[in-house]
Design an enzyme around this catalytic site. Structure first.
Site, mmCIF file in Angstrom:
data_model
loop_
_atom_site.group_PDB
_atom_site.id
_atom_site.type_symbol
_atom_site.label_atom_id
_atom_site.label_comp_id
_atom_site.label_asym_id
_atom_site.label_seq_id
_atom_site.Cartn_x
_atom_site.Cartn_y
_atom_site.Cartn_z
ATOM 1 N N CYS A 29 65.032 31.851 51.074
ATOM 2 C CA CYS A 29 65.333 32.809 50.010
ATOM 3 C C CYS A 29 65.892 32.148 48.753
ATOM 4 O O CYS A 29 65.905 32.757 47.687
ATOM 5 C CB CYS A 29 66.310 33.863 50.517
ATOM 6 S SG CYS A 29 65.658 34.867 51.874
ATOM 7 N N HIS A 40 69.477 36.887 44.063
ATOM 8 C CA HIS A 40 68.647 37.161 45.230
ATOM 9 C C HIS A 40 69.221 38.368 45.934
ATOM 10 O O HIS A 40 70.436 38.451 46.165
ATOM 11 C CB HIS A 40 68.648 35.943 46.164
ATOM 12 C CG HIS A 40 68.192 36.276 47.551
ATOM 13 N ND1 HIS A 40 66.941 36.781 47.817
ATOM 14 C CD2 HIS A 40 68.836 36.188 48.745
ATOM 15 C CE1 HIS A 40 66.823 36.986 49.121
ATOM 16 N NE2 HIS A 40 67.956 36.648 49.700
ATOM 17 N N ASN A 46 64.296 42.726 50.815
ATOM 18 C CA ASN A 46 64.511 41.294 50.612
ATOM 19 C C ASN A 46 63.151 40.609 50.508
ATOM 20 O O ASN A 46 62.461 40.443 51.503
ATOM 21 C CB ASN A 46 65.314 40.729 51.779
ATOM 22 C CG ASN A 46 65.607 39.242 51.635
ATOM 23 O OD1 ASN A 46 65.077 38.574 50.758
ATOM 24 N ND2 ASN A 46 66.450 38.728 52.524
#
Length: 333
Positions: free
Chosen positions: A113, A260, A290
């Site tokens: 991520c 993020h 996500n």
């Protein structure tokens, strides 16, 4: 010395929407449970004929159009991803071919991520050094193909998407009263001792894919959610404070947080500890979930196209992913 400026942004989300109600029919969960614990209402899922490179190309074209840069003018393409179309070649090589960016050298960065932020840092160094004049930095992942759809603790979290930036070497105009603009700095950290908190056990040289491993779902994502949450909050707060401190800034000088987006609770806890009003953080978690390395650049593109970012604004960026890998960046728009 030339500084790296962001001259174009772009994003792409697949058309197919996967709602919390859809997930209620797959696993033992509920819309209320998902919203309360994550803030997610829906996410996007790539079509059967869409791969990560396809999403990346769409986002890249949007960024190139905004920048007014032709693919043939690119010198570098860096893609942050952990779901490349295939183990090799790189997703970046496929993006290069599909765009027709024949002059650019291209490679992937793997930091889960945090992959796009790592890719941004790499590209920034190439631009600052003078080796590259125009760079394309992409974050793209199709994590809906890496989750275990029987695990309600993880399958509700992830969606697919891509975000991209075009970077250029620019010099501030002489006599410009504004403070230096562009990417001021990036700050990266890794703690490999925590690798087991978030991983895909099978599919590499340690545990190749076999029928038994597939039956055991070892080729799917595994996560210790509670420990990831605790670590993420602490790491993102410390990293952001440190990166601002390098420039003699405090959190009161931050105009926007582009982060993020893994979990709304994480973002709320980080903003509270940094004493930055929640309203300064661009949020799209509720509609995308996500999206891994795509999350940060997708958020930046949305904020830019919504007219939120003004010349001279200070932007704090942050991301954390498997590794554990995390980092922050300071940008003056």
């Amino acid at each position: 010395m030339a500084r790296t400026h962001i001259i174009g942004t772009g994003s792409y989300a697949p058309a197919q929407v996967l709602t919390n109600q859809d997930l209620e029919r797959l696993v033992d969960t509920s819309d209320a449970w998902i919203r309360e614990r994550t803030g997610i209402q829906e996410r996007r899922q790539a079509a059967p004929d869409e791969a990560t490179s396809d999403l990346a190309v769409q986002a890249s074209r949007n960024a190139l159009e905004m920048a007014g840069v032709a693919p043939g003018d690119l010198d570098l393409i860096v893609v942050g991803t952990v779901t490349a179309d295939m183990p090799m070649p790189s997703c970046a090589a496929l993006v290069q071919a599909k765009l027709g960016a024949k002059r650019a050298f291209a490679f992937d960065v793997s930091a889960a991520c945090a992959g796009w932020l790592y890719a941004l840092s790499v590209a920034d160094q190439f631009v600052r050094s003078g080796q590259v004049r125009r760079a394309l930095v992409v974050g793209a992942d199709v994590l809906t193909r890496a989750v275990d759809w029987t695990d309600r603790n993880t399958c509700v979290l992830f969606g697919d998407g891509a975000g991209a930036l075009v970077l250029g070497a620019e010099r501030d105009a002489e006599g410009d009263a504004m403070a230096p603009r562009g990417i001021l700095s990036t700050h990266l950290r890794t703690d490999g001792e925590l690798a087991n908190l978030l991983c895909i056990p099978a599919g590499g040289s340690r545990t190749p894919v076999t029928a038994d491993n597939v039956d055991a779902n070892l080729h799917k994502l595994k996560m210790n959610g509670k420990e990831v949450f605790r670590f993420a909050v602490r790491a993102l707060v410390e990293s952001t404070q440190a990166s601002l401190g390098v420039h003699g800034m405090t959190t009161t000088q931050v105009d926007h947080v582009i982060a993020h987006q893994a979990n709304l609770r994480i973002l709320e806890a980080v903003m509270e500890r940094l004493e930055i009003p929640k309203e300064k953080c661009w949020l799209n978690l509720h509609k995308y979930g996500n999206t891994s390395s795509a999350s940060l650049p997708m958020s930046l593109d949305e904020a830019q196209r919504a007219g939120r970012l003004k010349r001279g604004d200070v932007i704090a960026m942050m991301a954390i992913g498997a590794g554990m890998a995390w980092g922050s960046a300071v940008v003056r728009w």
